[in-house]
Structures are given as structure tokens and as C-alpha cells.
Design an enzyme around this catalytic site. Structure first.
Site, PDB file in Angstrom:
ATOM      1  N   LYS A 212      35.108  40.643  46.434  1.00 11.50           N
ATOM      2  CA  LYS A 212      34.880  39.616  47.269  1.00 11.50           C
ATOM      3  C   LYS A 212      34.150  38.256  46.368  1.00 11.50           C
ATOM      4  O   LYS A 212      33.821  37.028  47.038  1.00 11.50           O
ATOM      5  CB  LYS A 212      33.520  40.134  46.901  1.00 11.50           C
ATOM      6  CG  LYS A 212      33.510  41.503  48.000  1.00 11.50           C
ATOM      7  CD  LYS A 212      32.257  42.039  48.819  1.00 11.50           C
ATOM      8  CE  LYS A 212      32.184  43.442  49.736  1.00 11.50           C
ATOM      9  NZ  LYS A 212      31.501  44.302  49.461  1.00 11.50           N
TER      10      LYS A 212
ATOM     11  N   ASN B 146      33.394  39.279  52.246  1.00 10.66           N
ATOM     12  CA  ASN B 146      33.801  40.293  52.783  1.00 10.66           C
ATOM     13  C   ASN B 146      35.261  40.792  53.490  1.00 10.66           C
ATOM     14  O   ASN B 146      36.151  41.373  54.254  1.00 10.66           O
ATOM     15  CB  ASN B 146      33.057  41.695  52.780  1.00 10.66           C
ATOM     16  CG  ASN B 146      32.641  41.688  54.410  1.00 10.66           C
ATOM     17  OD1 ASN B 146      31.936  40.177  54.647  1.00 10.66           O
ATOM     18  ND2 ASN B 146      31.948  42.655  54.597  1.00 10.66           N
TER      19      ASN B 146
ATOM     20  N   GLY C  81      18.713  46.453  41.857  1.00  8.89           N
ATOM     21  CA  GLY C  81      20.282  46.260  41.322  1.00  8.89           C
ATOM     22  C   GLY C  81      20.280  44.520  40.664  1.00  8.89           C
ATOM     23  O   GLY C  81      19.949  43.761  41.529  1.00  8.89           O
TER      24      GLY C  81
ATOM     25  N   ALA D 125      26.387  43.425  44.700  1.00 14.36           N
ATOM     26  CA  ALA D 125      26.146  44.565  46.313  1.00 14.36           C
ATOM     27  C   ALA D 125      24.044  43.738  46.559  1.00 14.36           C
ATOM     28  O   ALA D 125      23.681  43.739  47.935  1.00 14.36           O
ATOM     29  CB  ALA D 125      26.228  46.152  45.718  1.00 14.36           C
TER      30      ALA D 125
ATOM     31  N   ASN E  48      15.446  45.459  37.949  1.00 16.97           N
ATOM     32  CA  ASN E  48      16.508  45.683  37.364  1.00 16.97           C
ATOM     33  C   ASN E  48      17.302  45.806  36.115  1.00 16.97           C
ATOM     34  O   ASN E  48      15.710  46.349  35.622  1.00 16.97           O
ATOM     35  CB  ASN E  48      18.143  44.886  37.342  1.00 16.97           C
ATOM     36  CG  ASN E  48      19.318  45.598  37.288  1.00 16.97           C
ATOM     37  OD1 ASN E  48      20.147  45.581  37.579  1.00 16.97           O
ATOM     38  ND2 ASN E  48      20.053  45.354  35.719  1.00 16.97           N
TER      39      ASN E  48
END
Length: 270
Positions: free
Chosen positions: A66, A87, A126, A130, A150
Site C-alpha cells: 500500500k 489501496n 497498533g 493499518a 502500541n
């Protein structure tokens, strides 16, 4: 017949051909849609040029390409500029137009399942592509605050430093306090690894907490932890279908009904 493809590594598991075929059926559109494996960035770029030469209209791009898809494009939407991720690519002769629909897919799926997310306090788990890829769309819904966490917490502080240029109500939650949170979104790789544990412990959460995992097709440790605590939870299948719906609209300028497609895929996966 218009030709499309999805490119990634791995790619065998992709549901994109089924999804776009279902959408095309709704509008009686004749199209082909194939899965293509690319070994590395160089192979990905070569494949894109090959597809342009073969007259393809566009491609979807999945991990790990991506970022490279955004870099090689001629034009990019504002969200692609912000996230550095694309994407959905559209081809016009030799020109490549880059879009990202991941964030749109997440927001549309959450909105369908729980109503508006505006004024919500959200914890995003995260620090990879993503997580970063959905932040502009989440903020477009006028949320109250976005907390980042994270396991390597320094990465969350780096994310905040980067995103605070665009959004003020974003900060790191280095010590988890779920009493401050309405929605937890898991964008870590813990859902992919069968031997991983839930990235955070949900045992001390309040009963109205909503848990969302971007992974689909399996009960991740995060979702199992949510189930064990009787919390409302969702996997990422709806996000997958709705980001595909946004891609379909970019390519065909037609809206589609996505709920029936999600239900069909969910029954096929169980």
C-alpha cells in the site's frame, strides 16, 4: 469487459474477487477480477505497468504494497497524502490515480453496526499501516478524542507527533484506562498470529465498551477476550466489504448494497 485485480503477498486468501463480482451483479456489470501475487516491491511495480499495458481499469492493493502504491502514483487524494497508503488505483492511459478506502470502510461499518461514532472516545491499538491508514476517516466523524497505544509505546508517541499537525485531540494512552474509552479498535498484528495474546486486557472494562478487530474470518485473541467479558464486539469483515464498496464506486460511479454481501461471506466463512 472491464478488467480489475487485487495485488498483494500473500494473496490466496483474498475475498476481493467474490466481493466485486457480487457488486457487479447488482448493476449487471460485466467485469473480470483476478488475484495477483507479487514477490516484492520491484515485482509489484512491474505488475502494475504490465496491467496498464493490458488495458486494466484499476487494481486493489493489499499488504505489503500500500505504501509503494501511493509512491508510484501520478495523483493522490488528500487522504493518501496524509496516510502514505493507497489501496485503490485507477488507470488512465499511463497515469495512476491513488485512493485509500480503508478508513471509509471502517467508519461506514462501525456506523452501520452501532450508529454514529461522533463524540466517541476511541482507543486505537497498533502503530503500523493499518492503524495510520484509518486515522483521517476516524477524525472526519468528529470524534471526541483518539488515544493511541502500541506495545512499543515509543511508536505511539511518534505517531502523535506526526498526526498532531493535522488533529489536536489525539494523544498516547501509555497506561490503559478503559473507563475513558467508548470504542477500542485493534489494528495490531496480534489477530494474525494464532499464538499471540490479546494486545490489551479487557477484563477491567465497563460493560458498554465496543471492541472492533480489523482481522476477519477468525476469533482473534482480542475478540475472545471481549467475548469472555460479555462485551459488544465485531470483526473486520464488514470493513473489508465496505472498503471494497468504496473502491467499486470510484471505478464505476455506482453505489452498492453491501450488507447482503457481508452476510453471504460470513455464512461462507463459518
Amino acid at each position: 469487459m472491464k478488467k480489475f485485480a487485487v495485488i498483494g503477498n500473500p494473496i490466496k486468501h483474498s475475498l476481493s474477487p467474490q466481493i466485486h463480482s457480487e457488486f457487479a451483479h447488482q448493476h449487471s456489470i460485466d467485469l473480470s477480477y483476478e488475484k495477483i501475487l507479487a514477490e516484492d516491491d520491484k515485482a509489484f511495480e512491474s505488475e502494475i505497468l504490465h496491467l496498464i499495458n493490458k488495458g486494466f481499469t484499476g487494481v486493489n492493493v493489499t499488504l505489503p504494497f500500500k505504501g509503494r502504491a501511493a509512491e508510484i502514483s501520478s495523483t493522490r487524494t488528500s487522504q493518501v497524502h496524509l496516510t502514505g497508503s493507497a489501496n485503490t488505483l485507477s488507470f488512465d492511459n499511463d497515469a495512476i490515480e491513488a485512493h485509500t478506502t480503508d478508513g471509509i470502510g471502517l467508519v461506514n461499518d462501525l456506523s452501520e453496526k452501532i450508529g454514529t461514532i461522533s463524540n466517541s472516545s476511541i482507543l486505537l491499538l497498533g502503530a503500523g499501516g493499518a492503524a495510520n491508514g484509518v486515522i483521517p476517516s476516524v477524525f472526519s466523524e468528529k470524534i471526541s478524542h483518539l488515544f493511541l497505544w502500541n506495545r512499543t509505546i515509543e511508536k505511539s508517541f511518534d505517531m502523535v507527533d506526526s498526526w498532531q499537525k493535522s488533529y489536536k485531540n489525539i494523544s498516547v494512552m501509555d497506561v490503559i484506562d478503559l473507563n475513558k474509552i467508548d470504542i477500542v479498535i485493534n489494528a495490531t498484528s496480534a489477530g494474525i498470529d494464532d499464538h499471540a495474546s490479546s494486545p490489551i486486557n479487557l477484563n477491567d472494562s465497563h460493560g458498554d465498551l465496543i471492541c472492533y478487530d480489523m482481522v476477519y474470518g477468525k476469533q482473534t485473541p482480542f475478540l475472545k477476550n471481549a467475548r469472555d467479558n460479555n462485551l459488544t464486539f465485531f470483526d473486520g469483515l464488514g470493513m473489508l466489504v465496505k472498503q471494497a464498496a468504496a473502491s467499486f464506486e470510484i471505478w464505476h460511479e455506482k453505489k452498492v448494497e453491501s450488507k447482503s454481501v457481508e452476510d453471504y461471506l460470513r455464512s461462507a466463512l463459518t
